[in-house]
Structure formats: C-alpha cells, structure tokens
Design a protein around this motif. Structure first.
Motif, PDB file in Angstrom:
ATOM      1  N   ARG A 118       0.816  -1.218   0.000  1.00 15.37           N
ATOM      2  CA  ARG A 118       0.000   0.000   0.000  1.00 15.37           C
ATOM      3  C   ARG A 118       0.855   1.277   0.000  1.00 15.37           C
ATOM      4  NH1 ARG A 118      -3.779   0.161   4.767  1.00 15.37           N
ATOM      5  NH2 ARG A 118      -4.567   1.974   3.623  1.00 15.37           N
ATOM      6  N   SER A 119       2.115   1.155  -0.384  1.00 16.15           N
ATOM      7  CA  SER A 119       2.999   2.318  -0.342  1.00 16.15           C
ATOM      8  C   SER A 119       2.486   3.447  -1.219  1.00 16.15           C
ATOM      9  CB  SER A 119       4.410   1.923  -0.778  1.00 16.15           C
ATOM     10  OG  SER A 119       5.266   3.043  -0.778  1.00 16.15           O
ATOM     11  N   ARG A 120       2.092   3.111  -2.452  1.00 13.98           N
ATOM     12  CA  ARG A 120       1.643   4.169  -3.364  1.00 13.98           C
ATOM     13  C   ARG A 120       0.319   4.757  -2.900  1.00 13.98           C
ATOM     14  NH1 ARG A 120       2.349   4.503  -9.862  1.00 13.98           N
ATOM     15  NH2 ARG A 120       1.767   6.698 -10.020  1.00 13.98           N
ATOM     16  N   GLU A 121      -0.563   3.906  -2.387  1.00 16.62           N
ATOM     17  CA  GLU A 121      -1.840   4.401  -1.873  1.00 16.62           C
ATOM     18  C   GLU A 121      -1.602   5.403  -0.743  1.00 16.62           C
ATOM     19  OE1 GLU A 121      -5.660   2.680   0.640  1.00 16.62           O
ATOM     20  OE2 GLU A 121      -4.468   1.314  -0.591  1.00 16.62           O
ATOM     21  N   ARG A 122      -0.697   5.063   0.167  1.00 17.23           N
ATOM     22  CA  ARG A 122      -0.387   5.971   1.272  1.00 17.23           C
ATOM     23  C   ARG A 122       0.218   7.272   0.756  1.00 17.23           C
ATOM     24  NH1 ARG A 122       1.240   0.936   3.602  1.00 17.23           N
ATOM     25  NH2 ARG A 122       0.135   0.470   5.548  1.00 17.23           N
ATOM     26  N   PHE A 123       1.135   7.141  -0.215  1.00 12.08           N
ATOM     27  CA  PHE A 123       1.771   8.337  -0.761  1.00 12.08           C
ATOM     28  C   PHE A 123       0.749   9.271  -1.398  1.00 12.08           C
ATOM     29  CE2 PHE A 123       3.451  10.554  -4.468  1.00 12.08           C
ATOM     30  CZ  PHE A 123       4.422  11.343  -3.876  1.00 12.08           C
ATOM     31  N   GLU A 124      -0.108   8.723  -2.233  1.00 15.47           N
ATOM     32  CA  GLU A 124      -1.084   9.563  -2.929  1.00 15.47           C
ATOM     33  C   GLU A 124      -2.065  10.197  -1.948  1.00 15.47           C
ATOM     34  OE1 GLU A 124      -0.672  10.475  -5.814  1.00 15.47           O
ATOM     35  OE2 GLU A 124       0.468   8.919  -6.854  1.00 15.47           O
ATOM     36  N   ALA A 125      -2.455   9.471  -0.900  1.00 12.14           N
ATOM     37  CA  ALA A 125      -3.361  10.030   0.094  1.00 12.14           C
ATOM     38  C   ALA A 125      -2.700  11.183   0.839  1.00 12.14           C
ATOM     39  CB  ALA A 125      -3.805   8.946   1.072  1.00 12.14           C
ATOM     40  N   LEU A 126      -1.430  11.010   1.186  1.00  9.50           N
ATOM     41  CA  LEU A 126      -0.710  12.078   1.891  1.00  9.50           C
ATOM     42  C   LEU A 126      -0.528  13.288   0.991  1.00  9.50           C
ATOM     43  CD1 LEU A 126       0.811  13.034   4.412  1.00  9.50           C
ATOM     44  CD2 LEU A 126       2.864  11.939   3.470  1.00  9.50           C
ATOM     45  N   ARG A 127      -0.190  13.052  -0.273  1.00 14.61           N
ATOM     46  CA  ARG A 127       0.010  14.176  -1.187  1.00 14.61           C
ATOM     47  C   ARG A 127      -1.289  14.945  -1.398  1.00 14.61           C
ATOM     48  NH1 ARG A 127       2.581  13.599  -7.160  1.00 14.61           N
ATOM     49  NH2 ARG A 127       0.640  12.464  -7.536  1.00 14.61           N
ATOM     50  N   ALA A 128      -2.410  14.224  -1.529  1.00 13.30           N
ATOM     51  CA  ALA A 128      -3.692  14.895  -1.701  1.00 13.30           C
ATOM     52  C   ALA A 128      -4.043  15.719  -0.474  1.00 13.30           C
ATOM     53  CB  ALA A 128      -4.780  13.873  -1.994  1.00 13.30           C
ATOM     54  N   ALA A 129      -3.741  15.169   0.702  1.00 16.34           N
ATOM     55  CA  ALA A 129      -4.068  15.883   1.937  1.00 16.34           C
ATOM     56  C   ALA A 129      -3.235  17.140   2.090  1.00 16.34           C
ATOM     57  CB  ALA A 129      -3.845  14.965   3.142  1.00 16.34           C
ATOM     58  N   VAL A 130      -1.966  17.069   1.706  1.00 11.11           N
ATOM     59  CA  VAL A 130      -1.044  18.185   1.957  1.00 11.11           C
ATOM     60  C   VAL A 130      -1.026  19.187   0.810  1.00 11.11           C
ATOM     61  CG1 VAL A 130       1.374  18.802   2.308  1.00 11.11           C
ATOM     62  CG2 VAL A 130       0.407  16.832   3.502  1.00 11.11           C
ATOM     63  N   GLY A 163       5.319  29.783  19.110  1.00 13.03           N
ATOM     64  CA  GLY A 163       4.889  28.414  18.878  1.00 13.03           C
ATOM     65  C   GLY A 163       5.996  27.510  18.366  1.00 13.03           C
ATOM     66  N   PHE A 164       5.600  26.300  17.968  1.00  8.92           N
ATOM     67  CA  PHE A 164       6.560  25.253  17.606  1.00  8.92           C
ATOM     68  C   PHE A 164       6.220  24.696  16.231  1.00  8.92           C
ATOM     69  CE2 PHE A 164       9.045  21.352  18.318  1.00  8.92           C
ATOM     70  CZ  PHE A 164      10.122  21.871  19.025  1.00  8.92           C
ATOM     71  N   THR A 165       7.233  24.316  15.459  1.00  9.76           N
ATOM     72  CA  THR A 165       7.043  23.795  14.109  1.00  9.76           C
ATOM     73  C   THR A 165       7.845  22.522  13.903  1.00  9.76           C
ATOM     74  OG1 THR A 165       6.584  25.947  13.106  1.00  9.76           O
ATOM     75  CG2 THR A 165       7.401  24.242  11.644  1.00  9.76           C
ATOM     76  N   ARG A 166       7.183  21.508  13.334  1.00  8.86           N
ATOM     77  CA  ARG A 166       7.865  20.292  12.898  1.00  8.86           C
ATOM     78  C   ARG A 166       7.838  20.247  11.375  1.00  8.86           C
ATOM     79  NH1 ARG A 166       5.123  15.535  16.528  1.00  8.86           N
ATOM     80  NH2 ARG A 166       4.390  16.850  18.223  1.00  8.86           N
ATOM     81  N   VAL A 167       8.935  19.870  10.768  1.00  9.67           N
ATOM     82  CA  VAL A 167       9.030  19.765   9.315  1.00  9.67           C
ATOM     83  C   VAL A 167       9.267  18.301   8.953  1.00  9.67           C
ATOM     84  CG1 VAL A 167      10.209  20.550   7.227  1.00  9.67           C
ATOM     85  CG2 VAL A 167       9.979  22.094   9.182  1.00  9.67           C
ATOM     86  N   TYR A 168       8.464  17.785   8.020  1.00  9.05           N
ATOM     87  CA  TYR A 168       8.540  16.388   7.605  1.00  9.05           C
ATOM     88  C   TYR A 168       8.784  16.286   6.101  1.00  9.05           C
ATOM     89  CZ  TYR A 168       6.197  15.176  12.048  1.00  9.05           C
ATOM     90  OH  TYR A 168       5.864  15.026  13.372  1.00  9.05           O
ATOM     91  N   LEU A 169       9.419  15.198   5.704  1.00 10.63           N
ATOM     92  CA  LEU A 169       9.518  14.830   4.292  1.00 10.63           C
ATOM     93  C   LEU A 169       9.304  13.324   4.202  1.00 10.63           C
ATOM     94  CD1 LEU A 169      10.153  15.736   1.351  1.00 10.63           C
ATOM     95  CD2 LEU A 169      12.530  15.059   1.807  1.00 10.63           C
ATOM     96  N   TRP A 170       8.273  12.920   3.445  1.00  9.78           N
ATOM     97  CA  TRP A 170       7.926  11.502   3.249  1.00  9.78           C
ATOM     98  C   TRP A 170       8.267  11.179   1.804  1.00  9.78           C
ATOM     99  CZ3 TRP A 170       5.389   7.515   0.945  1.00  9.78           C
ATOM    100  CH2 TRP A 170       4.844   6.491   1.713  1.00  9.78           C
ATOM    101  N   ALA A 171       9.293  10.334   1.585  1.00 12.93           N
ATOM    102  CA  ALA A 171       9.748  10.004   0.237  1.00 12.93           C
ATOM    103  C   ALA A 171       9.597   8.515   0.000  1.00 12.93           C
ATOM    104  CB  ALA A 171      11.202  10.425   0.056  1.00 12.93           C
ATOM    105  N   ALA A 172       9.178   8.138  -1.206  1.00 11.00           N
ATOM    106  CA  ALA A 172       8.880   6.741  -1.530  1.00 11.00           C
ATOM    107  C   ALA A 172       9.871   6.187  -2.543  1.00 11.00           C
ATOM    108  CB  ALA A 172       7.460   6.622  -2.084  1.00 11.00           C
TER     109      ALA A 172
END
Length: 267
Positions: free
Chosen positions: A159-171, A221-230
C-alpha cells in the motif's frame, strides 16, 4: 556513541522531548523529538494532488514511481545513512528498530476520525511500520534545530503508493490545512502546510505542522518539518523541529545522500 547531553544542553533537549509529546497529544509517540535549522529549499508551486489509491495517477513531475519490493530487517538498517556520509561536525545516535507496528495513539486516532481529511498526515506523523529503523543525526549541539530524525521502512502490504497519494492529496491538494488534537490539556490547534522539495529523484511530500504555543527558547509556537519520500514499497520519513520563530528546515546534505542510499539498497 556516548551521551551527548550535558549541562544546559541536556535540560533544553529534555524540555523539547516533553514539549513535543504535549503539543502532539501523543506522549507515547517516538516520532516526537526535535531537530535542525538549515536554509529552506526553493519553493516553487507544489505538485498537483491526486486521489488516494489511484495507481494510474502520475507522480510529481521529475519523480517517477519506482517499483521496488519492500526491504526488511538488516537491509533496512544497512540503508540508513552511515557515519562516514554525515556532514562535517555531525554525529549519529544508535539506530532503534521497531519490532512490531505502532498504531496511532488513541487521541490521534480520534482526531483522524473527526478530521478524515487529515488522517494521512496524522498517520505519517505517528504510525510506525514493523521492522522500521530510525536514527537521530546531530549536527553541532544536541538541541533543537541541530537534530534530524531519519526513519526507513518497508511497506510489505503493497500500500505504499496508496499511502503516498493520500498524503500528497491531503497536503498539497489543500485537503488538510489544520485540525484540533486533544493533548489532555484542553486541546491544541495544528496548522498543516506544504513544504515543496523540488529536484528529488523519487516521489516525495514535504509538509510542516505548526502549533501556536509550546516554544522553548522564543515566542511564536513550535514547528515540525517532515519529508515523506517513496522508493517503491519503501519509504523514508525525515523530521526536524524547532521554535517557529527559528524557521526550522530539513538539511539537504542529509536528505539527498539518504535518498541515494535507499535507492541503491532497493535496486
């Protein structure tokens, strides 16, 4: 490697760990820690979003999807960036392996149910697949903006691609711009924003999560920065965090060689 935390440094680092647990509302989550401040990558317009689970959807321009089988065990550990490839003045803490999968904290799960458009973001932040391996990389003092977490995982369920596409659509598609998360103290407001990362050789989604309170050494305030790469059925998750006023950003000199190493391991 030995204990990097001494004196004022130890007190600040401990405060950051406690703060991240509080602002996330998920005290048990090991993804909640602090990290680096480097020049942010250029910010062209983000890639257009696509629907979750659409296997025919085109990945971001210049980042072709690579069909690679999920890695596990020793191969994941070997794919982590080694000490020899760290920037000058950097060290790394011991790798930590997840023997079993870690689901969402109940409060994060409740937020995902209440804000389904943000569920992919919460899962990227807090879920941890079984056999995933993570490590903290420290450049300079072991506090706040000097720490980067790298977490590699093989997603054997396909489900890697499914997760990636869902995250990209959300962000990048604007599906998730913010939510309120119960932290046991009246709740905290999270603001979600895309962070473009142009020029990568793999599909990737960058985003930051800001909270209006919780700063350690400044106001704002506080900020977290993420990068999700497939890389096919493998993913690498980068994290750094600091006070919002300090504009935290991930270090390209860690991101680029780690991605190259994962690509080589997955070939």
């Amino acid at each position: 490697m030995g204990n990097l935390l001494t004196g004022p440094t130890a007190r600040v680092a401990s405060a950051v760990l406690a703060l991240l647990a509080l602002t996330a509302g998920c005290a048990s989550s090991p993804t909640s820690s602090s990290s680096p401040a480097a020049p942010a990558p250029p910010a062209p317009s983000p890639a257009a979003s696509t629907s979750a689970g659409d296997d025919q959807a085109a990945p971001a321009p210049g980042a072709a999807w690579r069909p690679s089988a999920a890695l596990s065990g020793e191969r994941l550990a070997a794919a982590l960036l080694p000490d020899a490839d760290l920037p000058p003045g950097s060290t790394a803490e011991a790798p930590v392996v997840a023997s079993t999968a870690t689901a969402l904290d109940p409060k994060a799960e409740a937020a995902a149910q209440q804000h389904p458009e943000c569920a992919p973001v919460l899962r990227a932040m807090f879920e941890r697949p079984a056999e995933s391996v993570r490590r903290w990389y420290v450049t300079g003092n072991n506090v706040l903006a000097n720490r980067t977490q790298i977490d590699v995982a093989g997603l054997a369920d396909g489900r890697s691609r499914e997760r990636f596409e869902a995250l990209r659509a959300a962000v990048t598609g604007g599906g998730c711009t913010g939510l309120r998360l119960d932290n046991g103290n009246g709740g905290v407001q999270l603001t979600v924003e895309p962070v473009p990362w142009p020029g990568l050789d793999v599909p990737a989604v960058g985003f930051q999560v800001r909270t209006p309170t919780g700063a350690v050494t400044s106001v704002g305030g506080f900020t977290r920065v993420y990068l999700w790469a497939a890389v096919g059925d493998n993913r690498v998750l980068f994290l750094t965090a600091d006070d919002t006023a300090h504009a935290p950003s991930l270090r390209p000199e860690l991101v680029t060689p780690q991605l190259r190493r994962l690509l080589a391991a997955a070939d």
